[in-house]
Design a protein around this motif. Structure first.
Motif: not given
Length: 259
Positions: A118, A196-199, A224-226
């Motif tokens: 984070d 999968t990236i959280p951005v 992506t998950s964002a």
């Protein structure tokens, strides 16, 4: 923060804490970005709230004597280390990559997020003119062809072999090993893991790009998950530099500075 050989500052220094780090296409250098940014500055349309940086790959410009890199993992690790040295913990960083550079930027985002979680400064990824990694062709035997056959195939696939190089065999002989090594970085990428990236990811496609058209670029949505969006811009496979102002505005929006 100062420029070094691997990470090159394109825009002038300012108090802004928001940065766009651009990874060029195979064989690409930083000079076109410098030229285009100067043009934007002269026209007074260059965003002032974001710094533009570029990855300078080995074997070109000030890194001409550095050994060419052909291993994706070691390359990404070295860029990640330089990124952590260059940017402060409270900086905001958007990554952008064109063609092969999009794969490198995606891997770089993964690396930085794994290292810092984070606390990672990465707030977004812009991918341009590149199919998602799971769609890259596995059979890349043409990268091992002799120079004449390789140059013809390179021009046929990407249409980006400058006319000046075709007319100057000595310059072409210096360029081909660079682009050949860069393209070898993608060997095996299709069968690697693609987390999968959280951005958020913003995909930009060239309207006349036959290498990575709109349909292929849509595939990045699954990584992506964002949040994801896709925009088509004028130009062929080499559209990004000419559309630099739009890329910078996209980065501003991702960073939260663009409203």
């Amino acid at each position: 923060m100062t420029s070094n050989d691997a990470l090159c500052r394109i825009s002038p220094a300012s108090k802004s804490k928001t940065h766009l780090l651009w990874v060029p296409h195979a064989g690409g250098a930083t000079a076109p970005l410098f030229k285009q940014f100067r043009s934007l500055t002269t026209s007074r349309i260059a965003p002032s709230s974001i710094h533009l940086w570029a990855v300078r790959m080995a074997g070109r410009e000030s890194r001409f004597s550095d050994p060419l890199e052909t291993n994706m993992d070691s390359l990404v690790e070295s860029i990640a280390t330089e990124t952590e040295r260059t940017f402060a913990g409270d900086d905001t960083l958007v990554l952008a990559g064109h063609s092969l550079g999009a794969l490198i930027a995606y891997r770089l985002a993964i690396q930085l997020l794994e290292r810092s979680g984070d606390q990672a400064p990465v707030k977004g990824l812009i991918v341009m003119g590149a199919s998602p990694p799971n769609q890259w062709t596995q059979n890349r035997d043409w990268l091992d062809w002799d120079d004449d056959a390789f140059a013809e195939e390179l021009d046929r696939r990407y249409g980006g072999l400058p006319a000046g190089l075709k007319q100057h065999p000595d310059a072409l002989a210096m360029f081909l090993p660079i682009v050949r090594a860069d393209l070898k970085l993608a060997r095996g990428v299709a069968i690697a893991e693609h987390p999968t990236i959280p951005v958020p990811i913003r995909a930009l496609a060239g309207a006349e790009d036959h290498v990575a058209n709109r349909a292929k670029m849509q595939g990045w949505q699954s990584l992506t998950s964002a949040g994801f969006s896709l925009r088509v811009l004028p130009g062929d496979h080499f559209f990004p530099v000419a559309n630099l102002s739009k890329v910078l505005l996209t980065a501003e929006t991702l960073s939260g500075d663009g409203g």
